[in-house]
Design a protein around this motif. Sequence first.
Motif, mmCIF file in Angstrom:
data_model
loop_
_atom_site.group_PDB
_atom_site.id
_atom_site.type_symbol
_atom_site.label_atom_id
_atom_site.label_comp_id
_atom_site.label_asym_id
_atom_site.label_seq_id
_atom_site.Cartn_x
_atom_site.Cartn_y
_atom_site.Cartn_z
ATOM 1 N N GLY A 1 0.773 -1.231 0.000
ATOM 2 C CA GLY A 1 0.000 0.000 0.000
ATOM 3 C C GLY A 1 0.804 1.280 0.000
ATOM 4 O O GLY A 1 0.228 2.373 -0.120
ATOM 5 N N SER A 2 2.133 1.209 0.116
ATOM 6 C CA SER A 2 2.954 2.425 0.169
ATOM 7 C C SER A 2 2.858 3.229 -1.116
ATOM 8 O O SER A 2 2.711 2.669 -2.214
ATOM 9 N N THR A 3 2.971 4.542 -0.965
ATOM 10 C CA THR A 3 3.196 5.408 -2.124
ATOM 11 C C THR A 3 4.676 5.754 -2.154
ATOM 12 O O THR A 3 5.273 6.081 -1.126
ATOM 13 N N VAL A 4 5.271 5.658 -3.344
ATOM 14 C CA VAL A 4 6.728 5.706 -3.453
ATOM 15 C C VAL A 4 7.147 6.660 -4.568
ATOM 16 O O VAL A 4 6.563 6.635 -5.670
ATOM 17 N N TYR A 5 8.163 7.475 -4.283
ATOM 18 C CA TYR A 5 8.802 8.328 -5.296
ATOM 19 C C TYR A 5 10.217 7.815 -5.493
ATOM 20 O O TYR A 5 11.007 7.751 -4.535
ATOM 21 N N ILE A 6 10.547 7.457 -6.719
ATOM 22 C CA ILE A 6 11.876 6.949 -7.062
ATOM 23 C C ILE A 6 12.549 7.952 -7.981
ATOM 24 O O ILE A 6 12.056 8.209 -9.092
ATOM 25 N N ALA A 7 13.640 8.533 -7.519
ATOM 26 C CA ALA A 7 14.391 9.499 -8.318
ATOM 27 C C ALA A 7 15.368 8.759 -9.217
ATOM 28 O O ALA A 7 16.250 8.047 -8.738
ATOM 29 N N GLY A 8 15.182 8.881 -10.529
ATOM 30 C CA GLY A 8 16.066 8.250 -11.491
ATOM 31 C C GLY A 8 15.426 7.073 -12.184
ATOM 32 O O GLY A 8 15.043 6.094 -11.539
ATOM 33 N N GLY B 1 4.625 -4.718 -2.885
ATOM 34 C CA GLY B 1 3.212 -4.428 -2.721
ATOM 35 C C GLY B 1 2.848 -2.965 -2.676
ATOM 36 O O GLY B 1 1.743 -2.608 -2.246
ATOM 37 N N ALA B 2 3.762 -2.075 -3.125
ATOM 38 C CA ALA B 2 3.443 -0.644 -3.137
ATOM 39 C C ALA B 2 2.236 -0.371 -4.026
ATOM 40 O O ALA B 2 1.953 -1.114 -4.978
ATOM 41 N N SER B 3 1.538 0.707 -3.718
ATOM 42 C CA SER B 3 0.355 1.070 -4.503
ATOM 43 C C SER B 3 0.757 1.994 -5.656
ATOM 44 O O SER B 3 0.881 1.546 -6.804
ATOM 45 N N GLU C 1 2.708 14.688 -1.074
ATOM 46 C CA GLU C 1 3.754 13.921 -0.406
ATOM 47 C C GLU C 1 3.554 12.427 -0.630
ATOM 48 O O GLU C 1 2.453 11.972 -0.924
ATOM 49 N N VAL C 2 4.645 11.697 -0.441
ATOM 50 C CA VAL C 2 4.612 10.237 -0.562
ATOM 51 C C VAL C 2 5.102 9.622 0.749
ATOM 52 O O VAL C 2 5.699 10.295 1.588
ATOM 53 N N ASP C 3 4.842 8.327 0.909
ATOM 54 C CA ASP C 3 5.291 7.625 2.114
ATOM 55 C C ASP C 3 6.790 7.366 2.104
ATOM 56 O O ASP C 3 7.422 7.350 3.169
ATOM 57 N N ALA C 4 7.343 7.123 0.916
ATOM 58 C CA ALA C 4 8.723 6.650 0.822
ATOM 59 C C ALA C 4 9.410 7.278 -0.381
ATOM 60 O O ALA C 4 8.792 7.461 -1.435
ATOM 61 N N PRO D 1 6.423 18.644 -6.410
ATOM 62 C CA PRO D 1 5.252 18.384 -5.555
ATOM 63 C C PRO D 1 3.928 18.563 -6.291
ATOM 64 O O PRO D 1 2.962 17.817 -6.033
ATOM 65 N N ASP D 2 3.870 19.526 -7.225
ATOM 66 C CA ASP D 2 2.645 19.717 -7.999
ATOM 67 C C ASP D 2 2.387 18.532 -8.915
ATOM 68 O O ASP D 2 1.231 18.104 -9.088
ATOM 69 N N GLN D 3 3.442 17.993 -9.526
ATOM 70 C CA GLN D 3 3.275 16.824 -10.386
ATOM 71 C C GLN D 3 2.831 15.607 -9.577
ATOM 72 O O GLN D 3 1.997 14.817 -10.036
ATOM 73 N N ILE D 4 3.370 15.467 -8.364
ATOM 74 C CA ILE D 4 2.945 14.370 -7.499
ATOM 75 C C ILE D 4 1.477 14.527 -7.117
ATOM 76 O O ILE D 4 0.701 13.555 -7.146
#
Length: 402
Positions: A188-195, A211-213, A256-259, A245-248
């Motif tokens: 269920g996590s929301t995740v931002y991956i840079a790259g 299992g991230a969402s 914001e994201v969890d991770a 942040p606006d794109q997210i």
Amino acid sequence: MTGNRVLTFQGPMKLEIKTIDYPKLEDPRGRKIEHGVIIKLVSTNICGSDQHIYHGRFEVPQGMVMGHENTGEVVEVGRDVERIEKGDLVSVPFNVSCGRCRNCKERHTDACENSYVNDLVNCGAYGFNLGGWQGGQADYMLVPYADWNLLKFPDRDQAMEKILDLTLLSDILPTGYHGCIEAGVRTGSTVYIAGAGPVGRCAAASARLLGASCIIVADRLRERLDLVKKCGYETVDTTSATPVPDQIEAILGEREVDAGVDCVGLEAHGYGEEDRDEHSEAVINVLFDIVRAGGAMGIPGIYTNLDPGAPKTDMAKKGELPLAFSKAWIKSPKLTGGQAPVMHYNRDLMMAILWDRMPYLREVANTEVISLEDAPAAYKTFSDGSPKKFVIDPHNMLKKAA
């Protein structure tokens, strides 16, 4: 055996194929090591971390053999090796570790106390000027502490059928997975991956396995973003005039994201249309901004204490970063940086691959098999922003398997 073709670093943006002596069972000091083996390289990949060396941003000696993502067949075994045999097909973690020191016993194989030969570093890695261990973009290479270091594939035929997935076990898949684990990714996590390079794409695949969402991958190169979008991930364009942040928020409904996972490291660039210059601190500062209070960040991207090729300032050349930590402190974040301890994860990830729990891994990795002679040109293509993951096939074993 009389010779060994190797890819060597000759200076920034300059690599050469040379033939050197076949490797001996000796450590970088020249001491005999009966706990080692010699492997014949089946596959050896070009990594984004290799690009830092290629660009002159991570100091290595002229003539060093490149390559730390290695998979091979054991062809020579030291007297003290008990569990690895000739003919075994094995994955080589990029961390060199002894299995005997305090850190290794605590599963911190990324910080082995016995794998280096001077007091300047506290870790070892192949082809990285970390302990003097030569790399594996070659025909043959030495692996010390073989019983400890090597991950043996249980069935050779099954492994060769999935070799383009299994070749990722030496580094980028465990590294991407480690970044997600340290960022607290779970169901269920929301995740931002840079790259959206190979490590970032493996991090995205790892987040899916965990299992991230909502999995959001950011990059400045359109071809890479198109690839991850095609594979089912959300994307952020860091060259857009729209702030991250606006794109997210446009994707997720919140800013914001969890991770957050940093799969870029040094050589990161600024954000938006007005600042596309290099700022190695850019990714970390964005994570400080967009990871929620109480969230976590995994930082497997490489940062070095010396960055001689860094632009602009003496501070950057020393590897010192202007971090906005005061901005982040109030959010009580967790941040873990450093190399991935590959052995902490590689067996579990091997089993996930062998039992088809990561069925789209090859698609998102986007591998292309090349010869050793083609490697210098592939480094240049990768440097120019190619979305490919280049896998070197020194002995045409991958071509035969295909």
